[in-house]
Design an enzyme around this catalytic site. Sequence first.
Site, mmCIF file in Angstrom:
data_model
loop_
_atom_site.group_PDB
_atom_site.id
_atom_site.type_symbol
_atom_site.label_atom_id
_atom_site.label_comp_id
_atom_site.label_asym_id
_atom_site.label_seq_id
_atom_site.Cartn_x
_atom_site.Cartn_y
_atom_site.Cartn_z
ATOM 1 N N ASP A 16 0.862 -1.173 0.000
ATOM 2 C CA ASP A 16 0.000 0.000 0.000
ATOM 3 C C ASP A 16 0.900 1.224 0.000
ATOM 4 O OD1 ASP A 16 -2.260 1.847 0.450
ATOM 5 O OD2 ASP A 16 -3.340 0.001 0.922
ATOM 6 N N HIS B 147 -3.030 3.383 -4.429
ATOM 7 C CA HIS B 147 -2.450 2.953 -3.148
ATOM 8 C C HIS B 147 -0.987 2.520 -3.342
ATOM 9 C CE1 HIS B 147 -6.054 2.767 -0.449
ATOM 10 N NE2 HIS B 147 -6.650 2.877 -1.614
ATOM 11 N N GLU C 11 -10.270 2.540 -4.723
ATOM 12 C CA GLU C 11 -10.011 3.935 -4.367
ATOM 13 C C GLU C 11 -8.991 4.645 -5.253
ATOM 14 O OE1 GLU C 11 -11.089 3.974 0.322
ATOM 15 O OE2 GLU C 11 -9.071 3.280 -0.144
HETATM 16 C C1 ACM Z 1 -10.996 -0.790 0.989
HETATM 17 O O1 ACM Z 1 -11.449 -0.810 2.133
HETATM 18 N N1 ACM Z 1 -10.408 0.302 0.534
HETATM 19 C C2 ACM Z 1 -11.071 -1.927 0.098
#
Ligand code: ACM
Length: 768
Positions: free
Chosen positions: A200, A273, A336
């Site tokens: 991440d 991410h 996201e």
């Molecule tokens: C997530 O909680 N961003 C998959």
Amino acid sequence: MKTNLTFILSILFIPILISAQNEIKIIPNPQQIEVGEGFFTFSNTTELIYNYKNKELTTALSPLFLKLNTSAGIKLKASKYKNKGNIITVSLSDKITNDEGYELKVNPNEIIILAKKPSGVFYAVQSLLQLLPIEIECCTIIKNIDWKIPCVSITDAPAFGYRGIMLDVARHYMPYEFLKKLIDLLSMQKMNVLHLHLTDSQGWRFESKKYPKLTQIGAFRKGTPLNLTYDYNSRPNDTLYGGFYTQKQLKELVAYANSKFITIIPEIEMPAHSKSVLASYPNLACLDSSGKPFAYPSNIQDEYCTKDSTFIFLTNILTEVMDIFPSKIIHIGGDEAGKENWKKCPVCAKRMKDEHLASVDELQSYFIKRIEKFVNEKNRTVIGWDEILEGGLAPNAIVMSWRGEQGGIDAIKQNHKVVMTPGSYCYLDHYQSEDASEPTAWGGLTTLSKVYSYNPIPAELNTKQAKLILGAQGNLWTEFVPNSKQAEYMIFPRSIALAEVTWSNKKQEYSDFISRLLPYLKRLDQFNVNYSRHLFDIKMKTYVDSTSNQIMAKVIGIPDNYLVFYTTNGSVPTKNDRKYIGPIPISNSTILTVGALYQDIMVDKIQKTFSINKATGKPSELKTEPSKYYNKGGNQAWNNGVLGSNSRFNDDEWLAWSGQDFEGTIDFQKTEILNVVKIRFFNKPSSWVYLPSKVSLFVSDDGIHFKEIESKSNFDFSLDGVQEISFQTKGIKANYIKIIATFYGDIPKGNPGEGTPAWLFVDEVSIE
Ligand code: ACM
Ligand code: ZN
């Protein structure tokens, strides 16, 4: 021969119609239990008859060998042929149709385990171990115990083939040994997937031989303020924090998990991410309009550019990942992605033109499809968070539905498989209790009973569609989980509820689940598990007693048969403290902690801090109603004598306004002497919550004409949590006060929620 044996056993075995749940306490609850009469006793003469040349079968049986040896000092004799007497016979049979299903029959002289595959035998063993005294989980030999189990016949199989927990090891690195402990614990509850979120923005945890900078640079970050990691570069301090797993370690971990019939699904996040990668290999970032890579670290750049070198990098990484992890399913993230840079980057613009893509959503879809094609060529399947639906789903992708269930439902309607992980039931980073002393969590409230109430199959699906739901998974994101001890706290016992949801999916009363969980917690004690003790979702309500005019604290939600105790000094109550028998009058400022005990185990507790002062309970007024989302305590919550939590703003005390000022007036109903006036605000910019820009105090004699005493501004926004603003009023006299707190304004650029109005949270005023 087998048929005859089964026949003879079935007539010998006379089920007694007593409530199985009263006698046999197994978690997750088996599909069918019939309790017989008598016991089977283990001893040094007990023989285990099975095909010990089958290695996987030996692995499945090893917990039984090991635990009987370690805790009971009993050495089971393995034998291939059946003798008379005290025996356990284990066989694999197609009579059992479910790959993970089993039958476990316990008679006074013989235990019979039947399963289709060794995994079923492993699960039969897990049930069998729960029939033994809890001391079987101990790490030394315990004497003077009858190692016996009740006669019973269990037929069992999981409702879902996918029963998982996701652990985010990127936001906070989790020690390797903890991963093994987690595998042990999950396997005891018949879970079969550990999804590791390995990468991440805040850290890259997978050793790559080809890209060493990922672990030299990307695995370590500066800046873990207060152990919170909203962002890679959030309010840095100078401590270098991080870690990674070597390929050797991960290989060993996979083998270890395999021996417990758990698949590790690795997740490599893309396209967003990914700041930890962009920090290590900046050439993978998008270009700005002048053709230079975006300066790193930038607050918004967390996506890979869609240039060819990104795909070369990711396919090389995935090749290394697939060499280590044999899992059929490979997680490629997908959540996201803001895609803002893609809109500005000339390389991405060219990609969209060349590939005839109309939007950045379609560009993300192109990205995922291209990766999927590569993964499919290696005979693996991709799974991604439900954003991978946007712009068009990759042909064979499995969807992990997290923003509720809709993503999962949409995917199923396109004939795709789905794993359900909706936030409100499955997010283990949420709070699990309203207790004000809970460790800081992401937000939300997902209690144990809420998890237990989950049904992974949405009502609107038909039977055929429901078959596309592989199962469900609990997700522990670790932005607010600094270490493994706290990870245990967040995972257990909620994962046990989820184990029952995914294995049994047959709703027992919650009280039935609790009756089996309570003794199970004693097993977890043998493993030193730091499980949370919030089993009942108890609440503390405060009100003013109309006759005595006193503030009262009432605890609700504890079942009748528990003993409840309380303390007034912040300590955790024990059975030596005062017994709670009804609402407690509060006449002084105090920290009230109420706890329910089962035997000696604390099973729930709740704490509130009371501040009894000159403002408490006086008539008060708000100029503007608080937001309907944050008004649980009512308009008087800001001077009711009860403090909101110091770590969270979504309890039933904090009041909030979005894009509006706070203006509150208190009528003392007499002339009061004011020495100090204090008021508390909450600050958490990562959640769009900001201190006010200015706080002003006014006084009045008539409630109409107010005089400003003082204004304060320039507050410190760098620390998350409560900040108390205080005014030294030095004995000034007044019949009324008014406080105006001006909201911060729009959230500045580069911060979460930028451009939208900040939230203002208030609780509580106190006056000395
Ligand atoms: C997530 O909680 N961003 C998959
Ligand atoms: Zn680009």
